[in-house]
Design a protein around this motif. Structure first.
Motif, PDB file in Angstrom:
ATOM      1  N   MET A 168      -2.344  33.236 -27.767  1.00 18.31           N
ATOM      2  CA  MET A 168      -2.895  31.890 -27.825  1.00 18.31           C
ATOM      3  C   MET A 168      -4.184  31.821 -27.017  1.00 18.31           C
ATOM      4  O   MET A 168      -4.569  32.790 -26.336  1.00 18.31           O
ATOM      5  N   ASN A 169      -4.878  30.688 -27.094  1.00 18.63           N
ATOM      6  CA  ASN A 169      -5.985  30.403 -26.195  1.00 18.63           C
ATOM      7  C   ASN A 169      -5.427  29.596 -25.027  1.00 18.63           C
ATOM      8  O   ASN A 169      -4.346  29.012 -25.130  1.00 18.63           O
ATOM      9  N   LEU A 170      -6.185  29.532 -23.919  1.00 20.44           N
ATOM     10  CA  LEU A 170      -5.676  28.871 -22.708  1.00 20.44           C
ATOM     11  C   LEU A 170      -6.533  27.680 -22.324  1.00 20.44           C
ATOM     12  O   LEU A 170      -7.756  27.804 -22.167  1.00 20.44           O
ATOM     13  N   LEU A 171      -5.884  26.518 -22.182  1.00 21.04           N
ATOM     14  CA  LEU A 171      -6.515  25.324 -21.628  1.00 21.04           C
ATOM     15  C   LEU A 171      -6.132  25.201 -20.159  1.00 21.04           C
ATOM     16  O   LEU A 171      -4.952  25.108 -19.834  1.00 21.04           O
ATOM     17  N   THR A 172      -7.110  25.225 -19.289  1.00 21.30           N
ATOM     18  CA  THR A 172      -6.851  24.971 -17.876  1.00 21.30           C
ATOM     19  C   THR A 172      -7.441  23.605 -17.546  1.00 21.30           C
ATOM     20  O   THR A 172      -8.519  23.260 -18.027  1.00 21.30           O
ATOM     21  N   SER A 173      -6.738  22.827 -16.741  1.00 22.69           N
ATOM     22  CA  SER A 173      -7.177  21.460 -16.506  1.00 22.69           C
ATOM     23  C   SER A 173      -7.394  21.220 -15.022  1.00 22.69           C
ATOM     24  O   SER A 173      -7.538  22.150 -14.230  1.00 22.69           O
ATOM     25  N   SER A 174      -7.407  19.953 -14.652  1.00 28.73           N
ATOM     26  CA  SER A 174      -7.616  19.582 -13.249  1.00 28.73           C
ATOM     27  C   SER A 174      -6.308  19.532 -12.475  1.00 28.73           C
ATOM     28  O   SER A 174      -6.269  19.025 -11.355  1.00 28.73           O
ATOM     29  N   VAL A 175      -5.216  20.066 -13.063  1.00 25.72           N
ATOM     30  CA  VAL A 175      -3.914  20.083 -12.393  1.00 25.72           C
ATOM     31  C   VAL A 175      -3.320  21.490 -12.514  1.00 25.72           C
ATOM     32  O   VAL A 175      -3.256  22.047 -13.607  1.00 25.72           O
ATOM     33  N   VAL A 176      -2.905  22.053 -11.386  1.00 18.26           N
ATOM     34  CA  VAL A 176      -2.240  23.351 -11.382  1.00 18.26           C
ATOM     35  C   VAL A 176      -1.028  23.279 -10.449  1.00 18.26           C
ATOM     36  O   VAL A 176      -0.908  22.355  -9.638  1.00 18.26           O
ATOM     37  N   LYS A 177      -0.153  24.268 -10.565  1.00 21.83           N
ATOM     38  CA  LYS A 177       0.961  24.390  -9.629  1.00 21.83           C
ATOM     39  C   LYS A 177       0.539  25.255  -8.455  1.00 21.83           C
ATOM     40  O   LYS A 177       0.018  26.353  -8.628  1.00 21.83           O
ATOM     41  N   ALA A 178       0.786  24.743  -7.252  1.00 20.53           N
ATOM     42  CA  ALA A 178       0.454  25.495  -6.041  1.00 20.53           C
ATOM     43  C   ALA A 178       1.596  26.460  -5.750  1.00 20.53           C
ATOM     44  O   ALA A 178       2.537  26.131  -5.037  1.00 20.53           O
ATOM     45  N   GLU A 179       1.513  27.657  -6.315  1.00 24.32           N
ATOM     46  CA  GLU A 179       2.596  28.633  -6.165  1.00 24.32           C
ATOM     47  C   GLU A 179       2.352  29.562  -4.978  1.00 24.32           C
ATOM     48  O   GLU A 179       3.177  29.665  -4.083  1.00 24.32           O
ATOM     49  N   ASP A 180       1.213  30.256  -4.977  1.00 26.86           N
ATOM     50  CA  ASP A 180       0.934  31.223  -3.919  1.00 26.86           C
ATOM     51  C   ASP A 180      -0.271  30.855  -3.076  1.00 26.86           C
ATOM     52  O   ASP A 180      -0.686  31.627  -2.217  1.00 26.86           O
ATOM     53  N   SER A 181      -0.843  29.675  -3.320  1.00 29.01           N
ATOM     54  CA  SER A 181      -2.046  29.262  -2.618  1.00 29.01           C
ATOM     55  C   SER A 181      -2.157  27.755  -2.671  1.00 29.01           C
ATOM     56  O   SER A 181      -1.480  27.097  -3.477  1.00 29.01           O
ATOM     57  N   VAL A 182      -2.992  27.180  -1.830  1.00 26.85           N
ATOM     58  CA  VAL A 182      -3.299  25.750  -1.904  1.00 26.85           C
ATOM     59  C   VAL A 182      -4.790  25.551  -2.152  1.00 26.85           C
ATOM     60  O   VAL A 182      -5.315  24.448  -1.958  1.00 26.85           O
ATOM     61  N   ASP A 183      -5.468  26.596  -2.576  1.00 30.79           N
ATOM     62  CA  ASP A 183      -6.881  26.519  -2.943  1.00 30.79           C
ATOM     63  C   ASP A 183      -6.959  26.396  -4.459  1.00 30.79           C
ATOM     64  O   ASP A 183      -6.615  27.328  -5.188  1.00 30.79           O
ATOM     65  N   PHE A 184      -7.420  25.227  -4.962  1.00 30.76           N
ATOM     66  CA  PHE A 184      -7.378  24.964  -6.396  1.00 30.76           C
ATOM     67  C   PHE A 184      -8.125  26.032  -7.196  1.00 30.76           C
ATOM     68  O   PHE A 184      -7.590  26.579  -8.180  1.00 30.76           O
ATOM     69  N   ALA A 185      -9.357  26.314  -6.819  1.00 32.09           N
ATOM     70  CA  ALA A 185     -10.162  27.272  -7.579  1.00 32.09           C
ATOM     71  C   ALA A 185      -9.524  28.650  -7.579  1.00 32.09           C
ATOM     72  O   ALA A 185      -9.534  29.357  -8.592  1.00 32.09           O
ATOM     73  N   GLU A 186      -8.958  29.029  -6.455  1.00 31.75           N
ATOM     74  CA  GLU A 186      -8.302  30.336  -6.347  1.00 31.75           C
ATOM     75  C   GLU A 186      -7.081  30.410  -7.269  1.00 31.75           C
ATOM     76  O   GLU A 186      -6.850  31.415  -7.956  1.00 31.75           O
ATOM     77  N   ILE A 187      -6.304  29.320  -7.322  1.00 31.17           N
ATOM     78  CA  ILE A 187      -5.131  29.280  -8.195  1.00 31.17           C
ATOM     79  C   ILE A 187      -5.565  29.359  -9.655  1.00 31.17           C
ATOM     80  O   ILE A 187      -5.022  30.142 -10.444  1.00 31.17           O
ATOM     81  N   GLN A 188      -6.554  28.563 -10.025  1.00 25.57           N
ATOM     82  CA  GLN A 188      -6.995  28.547 -11.421  1.00 25.57           C
ATOM     83  C   GLN A 188      -7.570  29.906 -11.833  1.00 25.57           C
ATOM     84  O   GLN A 188      -7.335  30.375 -12.953  1.00 25.57           O
ATOM     85  N   LEU A 189      -8.291  30.534 -10.942  1.00 24.93           N
ATOM     86  CA  LEU A 189      -8.820  31.871 -11.235  1.00 24.93           C
ATOM     87  C   LEU A 189      -7.692  32.859 -11.489  1.00 24.93           C
ATOM     88  O   LEU A 189      -7.768  33.687 -12.406  1.00 24.93           O
ATOM     89  N   SER A 190      -6.615  32.771 -10.698  1.00 21.97           N
ATOM     90  CA  SER A 190      -5.490  33.686 -10.899  1.00 21.97           C
ATOM     91  C   SER A 190      -4.858  33.474 -12.268  1.00 21.97           C
ATOM     92  O   SER A 190      -4.400  34.421 -12.910  1.00 21.97           O
ATOM     93  N   HIS A 191      -4.840  32.220 -12.752  1.00 22.42           N
ATOM     94  CA  HIS A 191      -4.298  31.928 -14.079  1.00 22.42           C
ATOM     95  C   HIS A 191      -5.173  32.540 -15.169  1.00 22.42           C
ATOM     96  O   HIS A 191      -4.667  33.141 -16.123  1.00 22.42           O
ATOM     97  N   VAL A 192      -6.476  32.390 -15.035  1.00 25.72           N
ATOM     98  CA  VAL A 192      -7.399  32.944 -16.033  1.00 25.72           C
ATOM     99  C   VAL A 192      -7.240  34.458 -16.117  1.00 25.72           C
ATOM    100  O   VAL A 192      -7.156  35.035 -17.209  1.00 25.72           O
ATOM    101  N   ARG A 193      -7.169  35.101 -14.970  1.00 28.01           N
ATOM    102  CA  ARG A 193      -7.077  36.566 -14.958  1.00 28.01           C
ATOM    103  C   ARG A 193      -5.714  37.042 -15.464  1.00 28.01           C
ATOM    104  O   ARG A 193      -5.635  38.052 -16.179  1.00 28.01           O
ATOM    105  N   ALA A 194      -4.650  36.327 -15.105  1.00 27.64           N
ATOM    106  CA  ALA A 194      -3.315  36.718 -15.587  1.00 27.64           C
ATOM    107  C   ALA A 194      -3.226  36.557 -17.098  1.00 27.64           C
ATOM    108  O   ALA A 194      -2.637  37.393 -17.799  1.00 27.64           O
ATOM    109  N   PHE A 195      -3.815  35.485 -17.619  1.00 25.42           N
ATOM    110  CA  PHE A 195      -3.833  35.245 -19.066  1.00 25.42           C
ATOM    111  C   PHE A 195      -4.553  36.378 -19.787  1.00 25.42           C
ATOM    112  O   PHE A 195      -4.032  36.949 -20.759  1.00 25.42           O
ATOM    113  N   ARG A 196      -5.725  36.708 -19.335  1.00 23.09           N
ATOM    114  CA  ARG A 196      -6.516  37.735 -20.018  1.00 23.09           C
ATOM    115  C   ARG A 196      -5.914  39.126 -19.866  1.00 23.09           C
ATOM    116  O   ARG A 196      -6.072  39.978 -20.748  1.00 23.09           O
TER     117      ARG A 196
END
Length: 350
Positions: free
Chosen positions: A197-225
């Protein structure tokens, strides 16, 4: 100022489509006019949110079907349709129909999980079967298979004067590559990648391993790819709230800043048992917003966006914001508007 690894290739926007419950038509008409404006401004895509039992768009498929007949080029998307409210086979039929009507411009974004306030609405939504429903990834898998043309039944052929197909009709061959998963966790990002699938990332993420929004979203992008068959070419779209003020009136600027200030406290730490972390709204000149985006770790690794319009503004505010995004912010990010029909001929003649 740090530079992105690539210029912005696709510029989109997202609207909730609010309306007055006592007079809903003007709000829906406003949404359609905003989509038409987006096409005139050269945006690549327009997306609508999905809301149930609220005063926002409850039937994006119907709204986008209407939009498909009032536009010719702009892509049309849902961000996102919660599958817990849907029958995947019926939704596949509706999505394929709108994709056909639009000439192959539909982008269907979906998500999983139980409906909000499920205990209060389950008897209306699934009377007698609520406890049997599966609101997980299996529901997405069913939708994917139906949209991609896999058999829905073992029966096909002619019965009397009726002709039956074993797969969802109409079938729109390209739609399967334009299905998006709205993910806010590492698990969902990986799942979307594994299933192409393609991935939509928004202004809401789950704080699993970090509380830095950009860092969390980056981890999602890299895990997806990392899981996607297309690797680094897999499509990711980022949807932050941006409010450029280049052409705003002084009164508009004050309202915009007050809106963002009221929402800022929720960005300081994870919210609720789901530990949801919200990104701050970006308000300011297009140059200022571009600087903040270039400093955003996840933004630097994507080349598509669907910037979210604020929830509660007026039609004229959206016109100003969209105009500034298309004419000021987009170019600051390396984006060029799509030529309108006839532009190329005019350029050649000139």
């Amino acid at each position: 100022m740090p530079l992105p690894t690539r210029p912005l290739r696709k510029l989109g926007f997202l609207t909730i489509g609010l309306f007055d419950g006592d007079d809903p038509r003007p709000g829906h008409e406003s949404t359609l006019r905003i989509i038409e404006l987006g096409e005139r401004l050269g945006f690549d895509s327009a997306w609508v949110r999905h809301r149930h039992l609220q005063y926002g768009i409850s039937s994006p498929v119907a709204v986008l079907a209407a939009a498909s007949q009032r536009t010719t080029r702009i892509e049309l998307g849902t961000a996102v349709t919660p599958l817990a409210w849907e029958n995947p086979l019926r939704l596949a039929e509706d999505l394929a129909t709108v994709d056909i009507l639009s000439g192959g411009r539909l982008n269907a974004g979906i998500s999983v999980g139980p409906p909000f306030h499920f205990d209060q609405i389950k008897d209306a939504l699934y009377p007698g079967t609520a406890d049997l429903q599966d609101f997980g990834y299996e529901r997405v898998s069913r939708l994917l298979s139906f949209v991609r043309g896999e058999p829905a039944t073992d029966f096909s052929g002619t019965e009397g004067f009726e002709v039956f197909s074993d797969r969802v009709q109409p079938h729109s061959p390209g739609l399967g590559s334009r299905l998006w998963y709205g993910g806010g966790s590492l698990r969902s990002a990986r799942w979307a990648g594994e299933h192409g699938m393609n991935l939509l990332t928004s202004s809401v993420v789950k704080a699993e391993d970090s509380v830095d929004f950009a860092e969390i979203q980056l981890s999602h992008v890299r895990a997806f790819r990392a899981e996607h068959p297309d690797g680094e070419r897999a499509r990711v779209s980022q949807g932050l709230v941006v409010i450029p003020t280049d052409s705003a009136t002084p009164e508009q600027r004050v309202r915009y800043e007050e809106y963002a200030a009221k929402r800022l406290p929720r960005t300081a730490e994870p919210q609720g048992p789901g530990r949801l972390l919200f990104a701050p709204d970006l308000v300011g000149s297009s140059a200022e917003i571009a600087g903040r985006l270039y400093a955003h770790a996840a933004f630097r690794e994507i080349d598509e966006v669907a910037f979210a319009l604020p929830f509660t503004f007026e039609h004229e505010d959206y016109v100003q914001i969209l105009t500034d995004i298309a004419t000021k912010l987009g170019p600051e990010l390396g984006w060029s508007p799509t030529e309108q029909p006839g532009d190329a001929a005019l350029h050649a003649a000139g």
